[in-house]
Write an enzyme that holds these catalytic residues in place. Structure first.
Site, PDB file in Angstrom:
ATOM      1  N   HIS A 167      44.334  27.646  30.642  1.00  0.00           N
ATOM      2  CA  HIS A 167      43.998  28.303  29.369  1.00  0.00           C
ATOM      3  C   HIS A 167      43.398  27.259  28.439  1.00  0.00           C
ATOM      4  O   HIS A 167      43.505  26.056  28.698  1.00  0.00           O
ATOM      5  CB  HIS A 167      45.259  28.925  28.737  1.00  0.00           C
ATOM      6  N   ASP A 192      30.871  20.334  26.441  1.00  0.00           N
ATOM      7  CA  ASP A 192      31.206  19.640  25.205  1.00  0.00           C
ATOM      8  C   ASP A 192      32.554  20.103  24.650  1.00  0.00           C
ATOM      9  O   ASP A 192      33.313  19.302  24.089  1.00  0.00           O
ATOM     10  CB  ASP A 192      30.120  19.891  24.157  1.00  0.00           C
ATOM     11  N   GLY A 234      29.176  22.109  31.879  1.00  0.00           N
ATOM     12  CA  GLY A 234      29.240  23.041  30.753  1.00  0.00           C
ATOM     13  C   GLY A 234      27.896  23.693  30.514  1.00  0.00           C
ATOM     14  O   GLY A 234      27.046  23.740  31.403  1.00  0.00           O
ATOM     15  N   SER A 235      27.702  24.188  29.291  1.00  0.00           N
ATOM     16  CA  SER A 235      26.470  24.904  28.974  1.00  0.00           C
ATOM     17  C   SER A 235      25.438  23.999  28.304  1.00  0.00           C
ATOM     18  O   SER A 235      24.243  24.159  28.531  1.00  0.00           O
ATOM     19  CB  SER A 235      26.782  26.076  28.043  1.00  0.00           C
TER      20      SER A 235
HETATM   21  N1  LIG Z   1      41.282  27.604  31.889  1.00  0.00           N
HETATM   22  C1  LIG Z   1      40.644  27.892  30.753  1.00  0.00           C
HETATM   23  N2  LIG Z   1      40.486  29.171  30.346  1.00  0.00           N
HETATM   24  C2  LIG Z   1      39.810  29.471  29.218  1.00  0.00           C
HETATM   25  N3  LIG Z   1      39.264  28.549  28.399  1.00  0.00           N
HETATM   26  C3  LIG Z   1      39.390  27.253  28.754  1.00  0.00           C
HETATM   27  C4  LIG Z   1      40.084  26.860  29.929  1.00  0.00           C
HETATM   28  N4  LIG Z   1      40.044  25.516  30.020  1.00  0.00           N
HETATM   29  C5  LIG Z   1      39.367  25.079  28.937  1.00  0.00           C
HETATM   30  N5  LIG Z   1      38.968  26.116  28.166  1.00  0.00           N
HETATM   31  C6  LIG Z   1      38.183  26.099  26.916  1.00  0.00           C
HETATM   32  O1  LIG Z   1      36.847  26.488  27.207  1.00  0.00           O
HETATM   33  C7  LIG Z   1      36.007  26.031  26.165  1.00  0.00           C
HETATM   34  C8  LIG Z   1      34.570  25.834  26.624  1.00  0.00           C
HETATM   35  O2  LIG Z   1      34.521  25.043  27.722  1.00  0.00           O
HETATM   36  P1  LIG Z   1      33.357  24.028  28.088  1.00  0.00           P
HETATM   37  O3  LIG Z   1      33.013  23.181  26.956  1.00  0.00           O
HETATM   38  O4  LIG Z   1      33.829  23.343  29.333  1.00  0.00           O
HETATM   39  O5  LIG Z   1      32.136  24.971  28.487  1.00  0.00           O
HETATM   40  P2  LIG Z   1      30.902  25.541  27.698  1.00  0.00           P
HETATM   41  O6  LIG Z   1      31.325  26.018  26.352  1.00  0.00           O
HETATM   42  O7  LIG Z   1      30.236  26.502  28.601  1.00  0.00           O
HETATM   43  O8  LIG Z   1      29.930  24.303  27.551  1.00  0.00           O
HETATM   44  P3  LIG Z   1      29.356  23.514  26.257  1.00  0.00           P
HETATM   45  O9  LIG Z   1      30.556  23.163  25.426  1.00  0.00           O
HETATM   46  O10 LIG Z   1      28.669  22.307  26.839  1.00  0.00           O
HETATM   47  O11 LIG Z   1      28.424  24.437  25.547  1.00  0.00           O
HETATM   48  C9  LIG Z   1      36.644  24.758  25.685  1.00  0.00           C
HETATM   49  O12 LIG Z   1      36.727  24.822  24.308  1.00  0.00           O
HETATM   50  C10 LIG Z   1      38.027  24.732  26.302  1.00  0.00           C
HETATM   51  O13 LIG Z   1      39.023  24.577  25.313  1.00  0.00           O
HETATM   52  C1  LIG Z   2      11.973  28.383  19.309  1.00  0.00           C
HETATM   53  C2  LIG Z   2      12.383  27.021  19.649  1.00  0.00           C
HETATM   54  C3  LIG Z   2      13.851  26.925  19.622  1.00  0.00           C
HETATM   55  C4  LIG Z   2      14.264  25.572  20.010  1.00  0.00           C
HETATM   56  C5  LIG Z   2      15.726  25.477  19.957  1.00  0.00           C
HETATM   57  C6  LIG Z   2      16.151  24.176  20.450  1.00  0.00           C
HETATM   58  C7  LIG Z   2      17.624  24.219  20.652  1.00  0.00           C
HETATM   59  C8  LIG Z   2      18.132  22.877  20.791  1.00  0.00           C
HETATM   60  C9  LIG Z   2      19.639  22.924  20.936  1.00  0.00           C
HETATM   61  C10 LIG Z   2      20.155  21.613  20.591  1.00  0.00           C
HETATM   62  C11 LIG Z   2      21.638  21.656  20.418  1.00  0.00           C
HETATM   63  C12 LIG Z   2      22.105  20.274  20.357  1.00  0.00           C
HETATM   64  C13 LIG Z   2      23.382  20.177  19.659  1.00  0.00           C
HETATM   65  C14 LIG Z   2      24.535  20.345  20.572  1.00  0.00           C
HETATM   66  C15 LIG Z   2      25.573  21.047  20.224  1.00  0.00           C
HETATM   67  C16 LIG Z   2      26.745  21.207  21.111  1.00  0.00           C
HETATM   68  O1  LIG Z   2      27.820  20.507  20.549  1.00  0.00           O
HETATM   69  C17 LIG Z   2      27.112  22.673  21.236  1.00  0.00           C
HETATM   70  C18 LIG Z   2      28.226  22.860  22.229  1.00  0.00           C
HETATM   71  O2  LIG Z   2      27.861  22.486  23.475  1.00  0.00           O
HETATM   72  N1  LIG Z   2      25.958  23.440  21.665  1.00  0.00           N
HETATM   73  C19 LIG Z   2      25.372  24.317  20.880  1.00  0.00           C
HETATM   74  C20 LIG Z   2      24.157  25.001  21.392  1.00  0.00           C
HETATM   75  O3  LIG Z   2      25.802  24.573  19.777  1.00  0.00           O
END
Ligand SMILES: Nc1ncnc2c1ncn2[C@@H]1O[C@H](COP(=O)(O)OP(=O)(O)OP(=O)(O)O)[C@@H](O)[C@H]1O
Ligand SMILES: CCCCCCCCCCCCC/C=C/[C@@H](O)[C@H](CO)NC(C)=O
Ligand SMILES: [Ca+2]
Length: 539
Positions: A167, A192, A234-235
């Protein structure tokens, strides 16, 4: 034995077989490199000891190659060196080279000497605690770890305790319970948000164990020396990309194995003497806060959710009124408009490290608040972004502030004032290309060590000017009377986690934590020369 320049003796020099040829192989302890040369052509290459992953005795038959007459004449003995091969775009790969000879004793000597040198690499981790978020990004975390990372850790003789989280906050809570001091590092497999969880667990635990009150915004926090490794799954993976130069699980695993160390600035976020969060990458209000809030409802879309919510947020074109007060970062040598970016061994970050060491010597952990002036800006903003690092990621390869530093004790505060949709689009497009993002009349950027933000709405609330009607029905938008839209505060995007407080106090803590990374390496100018000197090219 042949002497090296300066009359030094190498630790070992022998003729060894590699592939079908015989090479003169040198182990030079002082240069920390194993070299390979083939007289008389003198084509040669070197592998630094720091980039050797493991050495293994090899059953030669298993790796048999066609080596002609040698095979028939005598039993061959062999050892395999696994090493880092640096490819394009900061990508690292694990390669191996099997050396052979007829003399068993010589073969053992080589294996022994190389193992001893590896044992002397004290910054390498031996025991790691690994947290895997199975739901991050495209839900591939577990597979990525098992297939790509675990075999490399095992090759490098790193033992691991692995926790697959069940979780949100599982990893963070767990870090308050386990004996963290028996580990050389903590690895998070995820994005992240997952990194943020692990960082909160580690920093929080360090403060708890040292009796530091995190709710005090002026407290000097205790540095966390247990390094964190990020296996990107992650994303956005912005923290990994901005500190390694690529989001690639194998590259990150290799940086962990070789024991890299990159200090990182961390911002603390408070509201009314209450600790809210730490941030290392983006603390964004307005545009990035709204994207995050909307995208959280669409997690099922995976990484695509940011594009969908990004487009929607762009169309909504909301702006927010508020006041920002900041203290400029006078101690650092750089500026957000610099052309040079923070790279491995960055001079500016090194200077900050020295200053930090001097401050700690003078004041210990006591925090000396400088009586520097505060600058105040009031306005209407489409976005307020505070970044501790460039925030480069695959969507924005140079990041939101290309010249921000990983470890200089400052953040870049970027204010995007109310402007037309078209102009805002021009600004966003510059996230993705080489043009200067700050070269717009509606964009300002400051390098700061702390700042405060209060939204107009919370200012009004505090000064009790809200009438009962407003309290009950929310505040009507004064700028769009016709649409009657209900203006609320935006949220903060804190490294990908939402923060609802619209009045915050932020302070940058110089180099509060460390990563298994080395910053982004300078591009190899001569790619051709670089690749020619690799072992594969010699064979
Ligand atoms: N087993 C789990 N079930 C649900 N949520 C979880 C679990 N383990 C971790 N999390 C939560 O999931 C959230 C998002 O995870 P993570 O950052 O790995 O992926 P993401 O959001 O897809 O990627 P990014 O942050 O790069 O955009 C984290 O805030 C974390 O607290
Ligand atoms: C029409 C052109 C659009 C261009 C948009 C560019 C988007 C760039 C995204 C940069 C995000 C960088 C900051 C990162 C933030 C992360 O902490 C967070 C969690 O992973 N990501 C986002 C998307 O908030
Ligand atoms: Ca910084």
């Amino acid at each position: 034995m042949e002497r090296l320049p300066g009359g030094r003796r190498p630790r070992l020099v022998s003729s060894l077989g590699l592939g079908r040829r015989s090479w003169e192989v040198t182990l030079d302890e002082e240069r920390g490199a194993a070299g390979l040369a083939r007289p008389p052509a003198r084509r040669n290459c070197f592998v630094p000891i720091s980039e050797i992953i493991a050495v293994e005795e090899t059953e030669f038959n298993k790796k048999q190659r066609n080596i002609g007459r040698w095979q028939k004449m005598a039993k061959l003995h062999a050892f395999t060196v696994h090493y880092v091969k640096k490819a394009r775009n900061h990508r690292w790969r694990c390669r191996d080279a099997t050396f052979w000879c007829v003399d068993e004793h010589l073969c053992n000597q080589w294996t022994q000497a190389l193992k001893e040198l590896l044992e002397m690499q004290k910054s390498r981790p031996k025991q790691l605690l690994v947290y895997i978020n199975p739901y991050g990004g495209k839900r591939q975390g577990k597979r990525i770890y098992e297939q790509k990372v675990a075999p490399l850790f095992s090759l490098a003789s790193i033992s691991t305790d692995v926790v697959v989280t069940e979780h949100a906050n599982h990893a963070k809570d767990n870090l308050f319970e386990v004996n963290i001091y028996k580990y050389d590092g903590v690895v998070c497999v995820g994005g992240d948000g997952m990194f943020s969880e692990v960082m909160h667990g580690l920093i929080g635990r360090m403060q708890k164990d040292s009796g530091i009150d995190q709710n005090n915004p002026k407290a000097s926090l205790v540095q966390c020396n247990i390094r964190i490794g990020i296996i990107p799954a992650g994303s956005t993976d912005c923290i990994c990309y901005s500190t390694v130069g690529i989001s690639d699980p194998v590259t990150s695993a290799l940086h962990i194995i070789v024991g890299d160390c990159q200090p990182l600035d961390v911002s603390s976020v408070h509201h009314n003497n209450t600790f809210l969060k730490y941030s290392v990458s983006l603390l964004g209000y307005g545009f990035y806060g709204d994207i995050l809030k909307d995208s959280e409802k669409k997690r099922w879309m995976g990484p695509m959710r940011y594009d969908y919510s990004g487009f929607k947020t762009f169309l909504s074109h909301h702006y927010y009124e508020g006041t920002i007060a900041y203290q400029p970062a006078k101690q650092t040598h750089g500026s957000p408009r610099d052309k040079e970016s923070c790279r491995t061994g960055c001079y500016i970050c090194k200077q900050s490290e020295k200053q930090l060491a001097e401050q700690n010597k003078e004041h210990g952990l006591k925090h000396e608040e400088g009586e520097e002036e505060w600058k105040v800006i009031k306005g209407k903003f489409l976005a307020i972004n505070a970044v501790n690092m460039s925030c480069a990621c695959p969507r924005s390869p140079k990041g939101l502030s290309p010249a921000a530093h990983l470890a200089d004790g400052s953040a870049d505060l970027i204010l995007v004032r109310k402007c037309s949709r078209f102009n805002f689009l021009r600004y966003l497009v510059r996230h993705t290309n080489q043009d200067d993002q700050f070269d717009f009349p509606f964009v300002d950027v400051y390098r700061v060590k702390c700042f405060q933000f209060t939204s107009k709405l919370s200012e009004d609330n505090e000064s009790n000017v809200m009438d009962i009607g407003k309290k009950r029905f929310g505040q009507f938008c004064r700028d769009h009377p016709a649409c009657c839209c209900n203006i609320v505060n935006s949220t903060w995007n804190c490294d990908g986690e939402t923060l609802d407080s619209s009045a915050i106090e932020v302070r940058v803590h110089c180099q509060l934590m460390k990563l298994f990374a080395r910053g982004i390496e300078e591009d190899c100018k001569d790619e051709a020369a670089h690749s020619q000197s690799s072992i594969e090219q010699l064979l």
